[in-house]
Design a protein around this motif. Structure first.
Motif, PDB file in Angstrom:
ATOM      1  N   LYS A   1       2.260 -19.536 -10.629  1.00 58.94           N
ATOM      2  CA  LYS A   1       2.743 -18.168 -10.842  1.00 58.94           C
ATOM      3  C   LYS A   1       3.906 -17.863  -9.892  1.00 58.94           C
ATOM      4  N   ILE A   2       4.543 -16.731 -10.120  1.00 58.28           N
ATOM      5  CA  ILE A   2       5.542 -16.200  -9.193  1.00 58.28           C
ATOM      6  C   ILE A   2       5.152 -14.778  -8.837  1.00 58.28           C
ATOM      7  N   PHE A   3       5.615 -14.316  -7.691  1.00 60.51           N
ATOM      8  CA  PHE A   3       5.463 -12.905  -7.344  1.00 60.51           C
ATOM      9  C   PHE A   3       6.607 -12.146  -8.004  1.00 60.51           C
ATOM     10  N   ARG A   4       6.246 -11.206  -8.865  1.00 60.49           N
ATOM     11  CA  ARG A   4       7.248 -10.476  -9.653  1.00 60.49           C
ATOM     12  C   ARG A   4       7.716  -9.199  -8.966  1.00 60.49           C
ATOM     13  N   SER A   5       6.849  -8.590  -8.174  1.00 57.82           N
ATOM     14  CA  SER A   5       7.207  -7.356  -7.470  1.00 57.82           C
ATOM     15  C   SER A   5       6.216  -7.142  -6.335  1.00 57.82           C
ATOM     16  N   VAL A   6       6.555  -6.224  -5.447  1.00 57.35           N
ATOM     17  CA  VAL A   6       5.672  -5.876  -4.329  1.00 57.35           C
ATOM     18  C   VAL A   6       5.563  -4.360  -4.246  1.00 57.35           C
ATOM     19  N   GLN A   7       4.350  -3.864  -4.190  1.00 55.76           N
ATOM     20  CA  GLN A   7       4.112  -2.431  -4.030  1.00 55.76           C
ATOM     21  C   GLN A   7       3.289  -2.177  -2.773  1.00 55.76           C
ATOM     22  N   ARG A   8       3.420  -0.953  -2.253  1.00 51.49           N
ATOM     23  CA  ARG A   8       2.620  -0.529  -1.106  1.00 51.49           C
ATOM     24  C   ARG A   8       1.934   0.783  -1.426  1.00 51.49           C
ATOM     25  N   HIS A   9       0.712   0.921  -0.967  1.00 51.82           N
ATOM     26  CA  HIS A   9       0.018   2.204  -1.015  1.00 51.82           C
ATOM     27  C   HIS A   9      -0.722   2.332   0.303  1.00 51.82           C
ATOM     28  N   GLY A  10      -0.347   3.339   1.093  1.00 51.78           N
ATOM     29  CA  GLY A  10      -0.963   3.480   2.405  1.00 51.78           C
ATOM     30  C   GLY A  10      -0.735   2.227   3.224  1.00 51.78           C
ATOM     31  N   LYS A  11      -1.821   1.602   3.672  1.00 52.75           N
ATOM     32  CA  LYS A  11      -1.734   0.382   4.469  1.00 52.75           C
ATOM     33  C   LYS A  11      -1.951  -0.881   3.637  1.00 52.75           C
ATOM     34  N   ARG A  12      -1.977  -0.753   2.321  1.00 48.40           N
ATOM     35  CA  ARG A  12      -2.248  -1.890   1.433  1.00 48.40           C
ATOM     36  C   ARG A  12      -0.973  -2.381   0.756  1.00 48.40           C
ATOM     37  N   LEU A  13      -0.927  -3.703   0.540  1.00 50.85           N
ATOM     38  CA  LEU A  13       0.164  -4.326  -0.190  1.00 50.85           C
ATOM     39  C   LEU A  13      -0.375  -4.960  -1.461  1.00 50.85           C
ATOM     40  N   PHE A  14       0.418  -4.886  -2.523  1.00 51.91           N
ATOM     41  CA  PHE A  14       0.044  -5.463  -3.810  1.00 51.91           C
ATOM     42  C   PHE A  14       1.212  -6.310  -4.314  1.00 51.91           C
ATOM     43  N   LEU A  15       0.962  -7.590  -4.544  1.00 53.78           N
ATOM     44  CA  LEU A  15       1.979  -8.502  -5.044  1.00 53.78           C
ATOM     45  C   LEU A  15       1.652  -8.849  -6.494  1.00 53.78           C
ATOM     46  N   GLU A  16       2.551  -8.491  -7.396  1.00 54.75           N
ATOM     47  CA  GLU A  16       2.315  -8.678  -8.824  1.00 54.75           C
ATOM     48  C   GLU A  16       2.534 -10.132  -9.224  1.00 54.75           C
ATOM     49  N   LEU A  17       1.520 -10.708  -9.863  1.00 58.55           N
ATOM     50  CA  LEU A  17       1.597 -12.068 -10.380  1.00 58.55           C
ATOM     51  C   LEU A  17       1.870 -12.069 -11.881  1.00 58.55           C
ATOM     52  N   GLU A  18       1.191 -11.223 -12.600  1.00 60.28           N
ATOM     53  CA  GLU A  18       1.435 -10.980 -14.019  1.00 60.28           C
ATOM     54  C   GLU A  18       0.884  -9.603 -14.339  1.00 60.28           C
ATOM     55  N   GLU A  19       0.957  -9.204 -15.581  1.00 54.08           N
ATOM     56  CA  GLU A  19       0.660  -7.809 -15.930  1.00 54.08           C
ATOM     57  C   GLU A  19      -0.712  -7.338 -15.458  1.00 54.08           C
ATOM     58  N   ASP A  20      -1.724  -8.208 -15.535  1.00 49.77           N
ATOM     59  CA  ASP A  20      -3.075  -7.789 -15.165  1.00 49.77           C
ATOM     60  C   ASP A  20      -3.644  -8.610 -14.011  1.00 49.77           C
ATOM     61  N   LEU A  21      -2.769  -9.052 -13.114  1.00 52.36           N
ATOM     62  CA  LEU A  21      -3.219  -9.820 -11.954  1.00 52.36           C
ATOM     63  C   LEU A  21      -2.318  -9.546 -10.759  1.00 52.36           C
ATOM     64  N   TRP A  22      -2.932  -9.090  -9.668  1.00 52.46           N
ATOM     65  CA  TRP A  22      -2.206  -8.762  -8.443  1.00 52.46           C
ATOM     66  C   TRP A  22      -2.932  -9.354  -7.244  1.00 52.46           C
ATOM     67  N   LEU A  23      -2.180  -9.852  -6.275  1.00 51.51           N
ATOM     68  CA  LEU A  23      -2.726 -10.260  -4.986  1.00 51.51           C
ATOM     69  C   LEU A  23      -2.754  -9.037  -4.080  1.00 51.51           C
ATOM     70  N   THR A  24      -3.882  -8.771  -3.444  1.00 52.88           N
ATOM     71  CA  THR A  24      -3.995  -7.629  -2.540  1.00 52.88           C
ATOM     72  C   THR A  24      -4.010  -8.119  -1.097  1.00 52.88           C
ATOM     73  N   LEU A  25      -3.327  -7.385  -0.237  1.00 46.88           N
ATOM     74  CA  LEU A  25      -3.256  -7.736   1.182  1.00 46.88           C
ATOM     75  C   LEU A  25      -3.479  -6.509   2.044  1.00 46.88           C
ATOM     76  N   HIS A  26      -4.275  -6.688   3.085  1.00 49.26           N
ATOM     77  CA  HIS A  26      -4.430  -5.671   4.123  1.00 49.26           C
ATOM     78  C   HIS A  26      -4.222  -6.375   5.447  1.00 49.26           C
ATOM     79  N   LEU A  27      -3.307  -5.881   6.264  1.00 49.74           N
ATOM     80  CA  LEU A  27      -2.935  -6.570   7.497  1.00 49.74           C
ATOM     81  C   LEU A  27      -3.948  -6.405   8.612  1.00 49.74           C
ATOM     82  N   GLY A  28      -4.894  -5.459   8.458  1.00 52.41           N
ATOM     83  CA  GLY A  28      -5.902  -5.271   9.496  1.00 52.41           C
ATOM     84  C   GLY A  28      -5.285  -4.796  10.796  1.00 52.41           C
ATOM     85  N   MET A  29      -5.777  -5.320  11.915  1.00 50.97           N
ATOM     86  CA  MET A  29      -5.288  -4.903  13.229  1.00 50.97           C
ATOM     87  C   MET A  29      -4.140  -5.765  13.737  1.00 50.97           C
TER      88      MET A  29
END
Length: 268
Positions: free
Chosen positions: A49-77
């Motif tokens: 896959k490829i990362f198509r876009s990156v979104q942020r909400h609050g402290k969370r990151l979402f990397l779009e892989l395809e229309e119904d699949l996203w990688l979620t990231l939280h950086l923690g401390m």
């Protein structure tokens, strides 16, 4: 701990570095960073896959892989994302390594392992299921007032509650309250105070984003430039006070952030 400005800087960094590069494999160095997904599943879902876009909400990151699949990231401390060229030494505390077909890689470095990596069908589903509140930069005045009027507790604790408003942590709550002249233990703020506060929150976050969360580049009038034991208020020169509130060290000026209301402790 990374808060909204730091995470927004990470979003911009990812957007400039990792989009549209086919993924070769995902290596998990420490499974404790995974949330409701196995290393095998994560690798299967990302490989090719490829990362198509990156979104942020609050402290969370979402990397779009395809229309119904996203990688979620939280950086923690202590988490951070590091994009590397071929031959660079892998960061010492890498918990996840994404290798791209072009030989480059993205390392999730996290010393204390409070970060999280997972998958979701969409950011909106993730936020709803996680009961995560509105983004602090996007929430409007009326919604902010409605949320704060309906809750009991100190204003500091309410700002830190990610189910109410997302993205503000210990440092930026101190800064916003300092700029608004509101004591962190204040309760039952009136409409004028709350309206001022949400305006200042957005201004503080936007200003920090503009300097990539580099405190040394913030205006001299900001608390974060002086937020340390022995620091003095840049507004009136008073010695800053610090104390534990809800397990967090809170800084404020005892001169212009005086406690106006001191009712009994409320249950949240």
């Amino acid at each position: 701990m990374p808060e909204l400005p730091e995470v927004e800087s990470a979003r911009e960094y990812l957007e400039s570095a990792v989009l549209c590069q086919p993924i070769q494999e995902v290596l998990i160095r420490d499974e404790r960073i995974l949330s409701q997904v196995t290393p095998v599943k994560l690798n299967q879902c990302l490989t090719g896959k490829i990362f198509r876009s990156v979104q942020r909400h609050g402290k969370r990151l979402f990397l779009e892989l395809e229309e119904d699949l996203w990688l979620t990231l939280h950086l923690g401390m202590t988490g951070w994302l590091i994009y590397q060229d071929m031959g660079e030494v892998e960061p010492a505390h890498t918990r996840m390594l994404i290798r791209f077909q072009n030989g480059r890689r993205l390392a999730f470095d996290d010393l204390r392992i409070f970060g999280e990596v997972g998958l979701t069908e969409s950011p909106s589903i993730f936020l709803t299921e996680g009961k995560i509140g509105a983004d602090a930069l996007l929430i409007d005045r009326d919604d902010f007032l409605k949320i704060m009027r309906s809750r009991r507790g100190t204003i500091k604790s309410l700002l830190l509650n990610q189910r109410l408003i997302s993205g503000i942590g210990n440092l930026y709550s101190d800064e916003a309250l300092f700029q608004a002249g509101i004591h962190p233990q204040s309760r039952s703020l009136d409409e004028m105070q709350l309206s001022l506060l949400i305006s200042i929150i957005k201004d503080v976050l936007t200003t920090s984003i503009s300097v990539r969360a580099d405190f040394d580049r913030l205006p001299e009038s900001y608390l974060l430039r002086h937020r340390h034991p022995g620091g003095r208020c840049p507004r009136d020169g008073a010695l800053l006070q610090h104390e534990k509130l809800g397990g967090r060290t809170c800084y404020y000026c005892p001169e212009h952030q005086r406690l106006a209301d001191s009712g009994p402790e409320d249950e949240r």
